[in-house]
Design an enzyme around this catalytic site. Structure first.
Site, PDB file in Angstrom:
ATOM      1  N   ASP A  17      24.464  81.239   5.672  1.00  0.00           N
ATOM      2  CA  ASP A  17      23.333  81.429   4.813  1.00  0.00           C
ATOM      3  C   ASP A  17      23.542  81.097   3.358  1.00  0.00           C
ATOM      4  O   ASP A  17      23.681  82.233   2.503  1.00  0.00           O
ATOM      5  CB  ASP A  17      22.730  82.773   5.084  1.00  0.00           C
ATOM      6  CG  ASP A  17      21.157  82.952   4.459  1.00  0.00           C
ATOM      7  OD1 ASP A  17      20.418  81.919   4.433  1.00  0.00           O
ATOM      8  OD2 ASP A  17      20.753  84.096   4.605  1.00  0.00           O
ATOM      9  N   GLU A  97      13.659  73.838   3.902  1.00  0.00           N
ATOM     10  CA  GLU A  97      12.565  74.747   3.724  1.00  0.00           C
ATOM     11  C   GLU A  97      11.129  73.889   3.188  1.00  0.00           C
ATOM     12  O   GLU A  97      11.501  73.320   2.062  1.00  0.00           O
ATOM     13  CB  GLU A  97      12.642  75.987   3.132  1.00  0.00           C
ATOM     14  CG  GLU A  97      11.552  76.747   3.250  1.00  0.00           C
ATOM     15  CD  GLU A  97      11.880  78.586   3.172  1.00  0.00           C
ATOM     16  OE1 GLU A  97      10.947  79.314   2.697  1.00  0.00           O
ATOM     17  OE2 GLU A  97      12.970  78.853   3.382  1.00  0.00           O
ATOM     18  N   LYS A 133      11.933  74.481   7.877  1.00  0.00           N
ATOM     19  CA  LYS A 133      11.694  75.792   7.995  1.00  0.00           C
ATOM     20  C   LYS A 133      10.191  76.059   7.522  1.00  0.00           C
ATOM     21  O   LYS A 133       9.811  75.639   6.319  1.00  0.00           O
ATOM     22  CB  LYS A 133      12.557  76.605   7.042  1.00  0.00           C
ATOM     23  CG  LYS A 133      14.091  76.835   7.365  1.00  0.00           C
ATOM     24  CD  LYS A 133      14.859  77.364   6.520  1.00  0.00           C
ATOM     25  CE  LYS A 133      14.781  78.923   6.204  1.00  0.00           C
ATOM     26  NZ  LYS A 133      15.742  79.353   5.685  1.00  0.00           N
ATOM     27  N   THR A 157      10.491  80.818   9.657  1.00  0.00           N
ATOM     28  CA  THR A 157      11.126  81.754   9.003  1.00  0.00           C
ATOM     29  C   THR A 157      10.089  82.993   8.547  1.00  0.00           C
ATOM     30  O   THR A 157       9.112  82.957   8.835  1.00  0.00           O
ATOM     31  CB  THR A 157      11.833  81.047   7.703  1.00  0.00           C
ATOM     32  OG1 THR A 157      12.746  82.088   6.846  1.00  0.00           O
ATOM     33  CG2 THR A 157      10.463  80.709   6.574  1.00  0.00           C
ATOM     34  N   PHE A 179      13.958  88.436   9.872  1.00  0.00           N
ATOM     35  CA  PHE A 179      14.684  88.975   8.969  1.00  0.00           C
ATOM     36  C   PHE A 179      14.953  90.545   9.014  1.00  0.00           C
ATOM     37  O   PHE A 179      14.398  91.671   8.784  1.00  0.00           O
ATOM     38  CB  PHE A 179      13.950  88.911   7.646  1.00  0.00           C
ATOM     39  CG  PHE A 179      13.884  87.465   6.918  1.00  0.00           C
ATOM     40  CD1 PHE A 179      13.998  86.322   7.641  1.00  0.00           C
ATOM     41  CD2 PHE A 179      13.862  87.548   5.746  1.00  0.00           C
ATOM     42  CE1 PHE A 179      14.066  85.153   7.230  1.00  0.00           C
ATOM     43  CE2 PHE A 179      13.902  86.239   5.208  1.00  0.00           C
ATOM     44  CZ  PHE A 179      13.815  84.847   5.891  1.00  0.00           C
TER      45      PHE A 179
END
Length: 322
Positions: A17, A97, A133, A157, A179
């Protein structure tokens, strides 16, 4: 004796990440994820990546005359430039993303995904190695439904609830990113506690619930826990399909000796008494609305990703003026 990172890799696919290419080289993950915050940190804080920025600026200038259009092209190309460098290291996929400001725009999200995929393909990267994403809003999920049918893999996400997870699975999203850390943060503040006993961490419990739901009903969508605050959260999810982990925690895992115990088993899911739920738009919005944490964290996450994207745009603006 192996270290805990190597032991963990036998149970769960490890994803880095980070936008820091050197960290990816160090920990040798299978995949990597990026977002505007990570790209901003890497692009503005590490001189070795300036060539990626400068190349993106030249590309943007060649694509449009007006500054606003140039800036959009530059940001898209910058994200793809980082993704291409990452794909030289990881054997499988990178997540890139879509602009968080498109989180409530179905067609805008689809168009942006098409543009990112086209830039990757022009660079020689097939779409199979890219995860687009998208925020797990209803609009983001509907955009993913279209993209998945086109063979474009999507990573949903800003995932904080079962409503989002079920809706994503029902459109066959390739992957979701619940998350863990942000769920933990919200409940810690709400409950006025510093920590939770083993097995009671709200973020871990959320991912575990989604895992068993998916395995019980045979969904093919993969689960990739994200946003961890400590290694205990990571070890409690050993056996999850994938986990995306920041370099600091990967380092801690690498320094730890011993074997990691598998905590999540798909066979356990089959015997659980879980009711299957069909999610349409009304059910999605109602279930999400009933979850105060998820509502607040989803909107806050969109705002934060947008804020970092605006910072990145300002950085590009300043570079172009110099």
């Amino acid at each position: 004796m192996s270290n805990k990172l190597e032991s963990f890799k036998k149970l769960t696919t490890v994803v880095a990440d980070t936008g820091d290419i050197n960290s990816i080289k160090q920990y040798q993950p299978t995949d990597a994820t990026t977002n505007p915050s990570l790209i901003f940190k890497a692009a503005t804080g590490q001189p070795e990546y300036m060539s990626l920025v400068e190349e993106a600026i030249e590309f943007g200038k060649s694509q449009a005359q007006d500054f606003q259009s140039q800036k959009t092209h530059i940001i898209d190309k910058l994200f793809v430039n980082f993704g291409c460098e990452i794909l030289k290291i990881v054997p499988r996929r990178v997540s890139t993303e879509v602009d968080a400001r498109l989180s409530f725009d179905i067609q805008g999200s689809i168009d942006k995904a098409h543009k990112l995929i086209a830039l990757y393909e022009k660079a020689g990267i097939p779409k199979e190695r890219i995860l687009i994403k998208l925020a797990a809003t209803w609009e983001g999920i509907k955009a993913a439904e279209v993209l998945q049918k086109e063979g474009i893999h999507c990573n949903m996400t800003l995932m904080f609830s079962m409503a989002q997870a079920i809706a994503a699975a029902e459109v066959n999203a390739t992957l979701i990113s619940p998350f863990v850390g942000r769920i933990f943060d919200w409940y810690k503040k709400h409950d006025k506690v510093e920590s939770y006993p083993p097995g009671q961490d709200p973020g871990v419990k959320s991912v575990t619930e989604i895992y068993h739901y998916y395995k019980k009903f045979g969904y093919q969508t993969e689960i990739m826990g994200a946003s961890f605050r400590n290694t205990e959260q990571i070890y409690d999810l050993a056996g999850c399909d994938l986990l995306t982990i920041a370099p600091k925690l990967l380092e801690e895992m690498q320094k730890g000796d011993g074997e990691v115990e598998k905590k999540l088993h798909p066979d356990d899911s089959k015997n659980m008494d879980i009711k299957q739920i069909h999610i349409d738009e009304n059910a999605y919005r109602w279930m999400l609305n009933e979850n105060q944490m998820a509502v607040e964290q989803l909107s806050d996450g969109i705002r934060k990703f947008t804020a970092d994207l605006i910072k990145l745009e300002q950085f590009i603006h300043d570079k172009m003026k110099n």
